[in-house]
Design an enzyme around this catalytic site. Structure first.
Site, mmCIF file in Angstrom:
data_model
loop_
_atom_site.group_PDB
_atom_site.id
_atom_site.type_symbol
_atom_site.label_atom_id
_atom_site.label_comp_id
_atom_site.label_asym_id
_atom_site.label_seq_id
_atom_site.Cartn_x
_atom_site.Cartn_y
_atom_site.Cartn_z
ATOM 1 N N PRO A 88 -26.116 -78.404 46.349
ATOM 2 C CG PRO A 88 -26.183 -77.708 48.376
ATOM 3 C CD PRO A 88 -26.958 -77.299 47.032
ATOM 4 C CD GLU A 116 -32.722 -73.365 54.926
ATOM 5 O OE1 GLU A 116 -31.912 -72.551 55.448
ATOM 6 O OE2 GLU A 116 -32.416 -74.573 54.856
ATOM 7 N NE ARG A 153 -6.055 -72.978 35.864
ATOM 8 C CZ ARG A 153 -4.875 -72.545 36.493
ATOM 9 N NH1 ARG A 153 -4.899 -71.367 36.736
ATOM 10 N NH2 ARG A 153 -3.841 -73.078 36.332
ATOM 11 C CG ASP A 168 -1.237 -80.812 31.263
ATOM 12 O OD1 ASP A 168 -0.085 -80.435 30.850
ATOM 13 O OD2 ASP A 168 -2.193 -80.573 30.860
HETATM 14 C C1 LIG Z 1 -32.117 -77.451 44.385
HETATM 15 O O1 LIG Z 1 -31.130 -76.461 44.390
HETATM 16 C C2 LIG Z 1 -30.997 -75.586 45.094
HETATM 17 O O2 LIG Z 1 -31.723 -75.167 45.801
HETATM 18 C C3 LIG Z 1 -29.833 -74.511 44.715
HETATM 19 O O3 LIG Z 1 -29.842 -73.214 46.033
HETATM 20 C C4 LIG Z 1 -28.746 -73.558 46.640
HETATM 21 C C5 LIG Z 1 -29.533 -73.365 48.075
HETATM 22 C C6 LIG Z 1 -28.310 -73.140 49.219
HETATM 23 C C7 LIG Z 1 -27.111 -73.092 48.668
HETATM 24 C C8 LIG Z 1 -26.780 -73.057 47.433
HETATM 25 C C9 LIG Z 1 -25.220 -73.025 47.190
HETATM 26 O O4 LIG Z 1 -24.700 -74.026 46.276
HETATM 27 C C10 LIG Z 1 -24.153 -74.836 47.200
HETATM 28 O O5 LIG Z 1 -24.370 -74.766 48.599
HETATM 29 C C11 LIG Z 1 -23.336 -75.921 46.436
HETATM 30 C C12 LIG Z 1 -23.173 -75.931 45.212
HETATM 31 N N1 LIG Z 1 -22.147 -76.917 45.040
HETATM 32 N N2 LIG Z 1 -21.858 -77.553 46.167
HETATM 33 C C13 LIG Z 1 -22.475 -76.748 47.181
HETATM 34 C C14 LIG Z 1 -27.849 -73.313 46.497
#
Ligand SMILES: COC(=O)COc1cccc(COC(=O)c2cn[nH]c2)c1
Length: 238
Positions: A88, A116, A153, A168
């Site tokens: 995120p 988390e 794609r 496109d």
């Molecule tokens: C620092 O990075 C992290 O901690 C990655 O780990 C996580 C933890 C919880 C959830 C997620 C899933 O990714 C998204 O939520 C996400 C990706 N794109 N949009 C939403 C990933």
């Protein structure tokens, strides 16, 4: 193009990629997807991948060791690859970034977090942190599939003879036009006459007007760098 996915739920990826355009691209050998279970890169009998967060707080954090072991395993072949963490906190994934990935990367590693989050030190081994949107998912697998689907794609030959009109339009900076197919009249809901006219010039203009109208309504932020012709059509709509 090759995708290598690191996840604790390989079946999520394996199930999705069998179908549709992705499935055809896999069968044609246009793309290869290898999925690795992070639990196979643990060293304890319980195949533990997470632990309590230092500093306290709710939930669990994914430990660095399985990610590190998996990444070192992949890097052993010394082939170039782009390592992408789905998160995120990442930079926003767009059609233009999909195009860039397709053009620049022969191989991508998609790193899927859960719980988390993952230990921050994993980022020392990552090239990019990418978000598919401003929301938190239960895991990175859905985001990884969004990237795989949208990038594949764009690979020449992947869509066969299907038009990639929708790509496109996004690349040109606006949303798609409305689509219709049989029947012509469904419970009194009729297909726009222009689409039955056979006048391709009129149809193309109608579609452009509709695409700009949709974009103005739902995604005015996309309306940048319009051509003078598109700007003229847009002004008529305002
Ligand atoms: C620092 O990075 C992290 O901690 C990655 O780990 C996580 C933890 C919880 C959830 C997620 C899933 O990714 C998204 O939520 C996400 C990706 N794109 N949009 C939403 C990933």
């Amino acid at each position: 193009m090759k995708f290598e996915v690191l996840t604790i739920f390989p079946e999520i990826i394996e199930c999705y990629i069998k179908h549709g355009v992705l499935g055809k691209a896999l069968n044609k050998g246009i793309v290869e997807v290898k999925v690795y279970n992070l639990r196979d890169f643990t060293s304890d009998k319980h195949k533990k991948v997470d632990d309590y967060p230092y500093g306290g707080g709710a939930g669990m954090v994914m430990q660095i060791e399985p990610f590190y072991n998996a990444i070192m395993h992949l890097k052993a072949d010394e082939k170039p690859r782009k390592l992408v963490l789905l998160s995120p906190q990442g930079r926003k994934f767009t059609q233009k970034l999909a195009q860039k990935f397709m053009e620049e990367s022969k191989a991508m590693v998609l790193i899927c977090g859960r719980y988390e989050g993952i230990d921050e030190r994993v980022k020392a081994f990552v090239d990019e942190e990418v978000s598919i949107g401003d929301y938190v998912l239960s895991g990175g697998e859905l985001a990884a599939l969004v990237i795989i689907d949208s990038v594949v794609r764009l690979i020449p030959g992947a869509l066969g003879d299907e038009l990639s009109a929708v790509e496109d339009s996004f690349m040109k900076g606006f949303l798609d036009y409305p689509h219709y197919t049989r029947p012509e009249d469904f419970k009194g809901m009729k297909v726009p006459e222009v689409l039955l006219s056979g006048d391709h010039k009129k149809i193309a203009l109608w579609r452009k007007r509709q695409a700009l109208k949709n974009t103005l309504k739902n995604r005015p932020d996309l309306l940048k760098n319009l051509s003078p012709e598109d700007m003229r059509i847009l002004k008529e709509l305002c």
